[in-house]
Design an enzyme around this catalytic site. Sequence first.
Site, mmCIF file in Angstrom:
data_model
loop_
_atom_site.group_PDB
_atom_site.id
_atom_site.type_symbol
_atom_site.label_atom_id
_atom_site.label_comp_id
_atom_site.label_asym_id
_atom_site.label_seq_id
_atom_site.Cartn_x
_atom_site.Cartn_y
_atom_site.Cartn_z
ATOM 1 N N ASN A 9 71.266 -15.118 33.577
ATOM 2 C CA ASN A 9 70.939 -14.168 32.631
ATOM 3 C C ASN A 9 69.833 -13.312 33.296
ATOM 4 O O ASN A 9 68.507 -13.538 33.516
ATOM 5 C CB ASN A 9 70.471 -14.558 31.276
ATOM 6 C CG ASN A 9 69.994 -13.337 30.393
ATOM 7 O OD1 ASN A 9 70.157 -12.283 30.739
ATOM 8 N ND2 ASN A 9 69.454 -13.787 29.300
ATOM 9 N N LYS A 11 68.723 -10.285 32.987
ATOM 10 C CA LYS A 11 67.747 -9.295 32.040
ATOM 11 C C LYS A 11 67.861 -8.033 32.573
ATOM 12 O O LYS A 11 68.930 -7.644 33.005
ATOM 13 C CB LYS A 11 66.463 -10.108 31.544
ATOM 14 C CG LYS A 11 66.639 -11.615 31.354
ATOM 15 C CD LYS A 11 65.537 -12.064 30.800
ATOM 16 C CE LYS A 11 65.692 -13.470 30.164
ATOM 17 N NZ LYS A 11 64.675 -14.362 29.649
ATOM 18 N N HIS A 98 70.093 -13.381 21.809
ATOM 19 C CA HIS A 98 69.042 -13.830 22.601
ATOM 20 C C HIS A 98 67.799 -13.546 21.896
ATOM 21 O O HIS A 98 67.517 -12.469 21.290
ATOM 22 C CB HIS A 98 69.096 -13.133 23.868
ATOM 23 C CG HIS A 98 68.170 -13.852 24.998
ATOM 24 N ND1 HIS A 98 66.901 -13.484 24.967
ATOM 25 C CD2 HIS A 98 68.311 -14.613 26.086
ATOM 26 C CE1 HIS A 98 66.225 -14.053 25.978
ATOM 27 N NE2 HIS A 98 67.151 -14.873 26.689
ATOM 28 N N GLU A 100 65.164 -12.457 22.848
ATOM 29 C CA GLU A 100 64.580 -11.275 23.363
ATOM 30 C C GLU A 100 65.122 -9.875 22.506
ATOM 31 O O GLU A 100 64.435 -9.069 22.185
ATOM 32 C CB GLU A 100 64.660 -11.005 24.852
ATOM 33 C CG GLU A 100 63.668 -11.863 25.669
ATOM 34 C CD GLU A 100 63.998 -11.952 27.121
ATOM 35 O OE1 GLU A 100 65.054 -11.593 27.593
ATOM 36 O OE2 GLU A 100 63.375 -13.323 27.527
ATOM 37 N N GLU A 170 67.800 -22.249 23.220
ATOM 38 C CA GLU A 170 66.564 -21.668 24.055
ATOM 39 C C GLU A 170 65.228 -21.556 23.195
ATOM 40 O O GLU A 170 65.037 -20.530 22.600
ATOM 41 C CB GLU A 170 66.774 -20.230 24.562
ATOM 42 C CG GLU A 170 68.232 -20.234 25.413
ATOM 43 C CD GLU A 170 68.051 -18.757 26.221
ATOM 44 O OE1 GLU A 170 68.290 -19.083 27.465
ATOM 45 O OE2 GLU A 170 67.633 -17.814 25.901
ATOM 46 N N GLY A 176 60.744 -17.974 30.131
ATOM 47 C CA GLY A 176 59.693 -17.188 30.857
ATOM 48 C C GLY A 176 58.320 -17.585 30.882
ATOM 49 O O GLY A 176 57.547 -16.959 31.685
ATOM 50 N N SER A 216 62.896 -21.872 31.274
ATOM 51 C CA SER A 216 62.133 -22.350 32.317
ATOM 52 C C SER A 216 63.019 -23.348 33.216
ATOM 53 O O SER A 216 62.231 -24.417 33.470
ATOM 54 C CB SER A 216 60.886 -22.712 32.141
ATOM 55 O OG SER A 216 60.035 -21.633 31.310
HETATM 56 P P1 13P Z 1 63.783 -18.260 31.864
HETATM 57 O O1 13P Z 1 64.903 -19.080 32.873
HETATM 58 O O2 13P Z 1 63.190 -17.328 32.731
HETATM 59 O O3 13P Z 1 62.767 -19.027 31.218
HETATM 60 O O4 13P Z 1 64.694 -17.471 31.051
HETATM 61 C C1 13P Z 1 65.480 -18.139 30.037
HETATM 62 C C2 13P Z 1 66.346 -17.400 29.416
HETATM 63 O O5 13P Z 1 65.739 -16.502 28.402
HETATM 64 C C3 13P Z 1 67.861 -17.079 29.855
HETATM 65 O O6 13P Z 1 68.514 -16.620 28.893
#
Ligand code: 13P
Length: 252
Positions: A9, A11, A98, A100, A170, A176, A216
């Site tokens: 992903n 983003k 997601h 976010e 997640e 992140g 992560s």
């Molecule tokens: P990270 O791997 O940067 O923690 O992000 C995970 C994520 O949100 C994947 O959709």
Amino acid sequence: MKKKIVIANWKMNHDFHETTSFLRNLLKKIFEQKINHNKEIIIAPSFPFLHISNHILQGSPLKIAAQNIHQMDKGSYTGEVSASMLKSIGISKVILGHSERRKFFCEKNNILLEKIKIALKYGFNIIFCIGETYFERNKNQQFNVIKDQLKHTVFHFSENEIKFFHIAYEPIWAIGTGKSATYQQAQKMHEFIRSLFLKKYGENISNKISILYGGSINNFNAKDFFLQKDIDGGLIGNFSLNLENFLKIIYS
Ligand code: 13P
């Protein structure tokens, strides 16, 4: 045995040049290395590059997913992208729910339900994300939160429709932050999620549904996650942006 699934992903990262050169080099490296990684690989670049990305991966086993769709079929929704538009350029996978999107774009369960419906209408495979906050885990509410998120979204759909879903657990506190869940924490939650599918849809579906972990994941911890009985792969953010790191995760 089910094939593990690794999803990048990206983003809001990678411009045109970075996207196209990453994908060309990824294909080249996988072809050259000739190691059987035995994983399904999916990349989710930004909207403007989905078409070219799909074109680059054409004929390979690698697939492209979108990071979002709008819940309406078409109309006056400035700046939005519809499922039918994506379908018309050959995209048939989408990430929905997601954290976010839930947080920054106020996507509540009722909107997610509409997004799922339109995605199913156009035959998309859906990678549906669920996860609890740090606060909720601290109060030991994580299992109830996940149960609730599923109850108000995915569990509205029939056995036939569930076949189009992958679930991505997640935990929001792990996204992140560089602080992943332990593989034991993740396995426990995945086992719980699978038990909810068992209760709702029976054994066949609960065995078949792929439940991915995200938060992560890096090239050091990926293997531990992938070894867990109920973890069917990973949804990777930061560590999917660099080709060498991503390849290490694929070969974990
Ligand atoms: P990270 O791997 O940067 O923690 O992000 C995970 C994520 O949100 C994947 O959709």
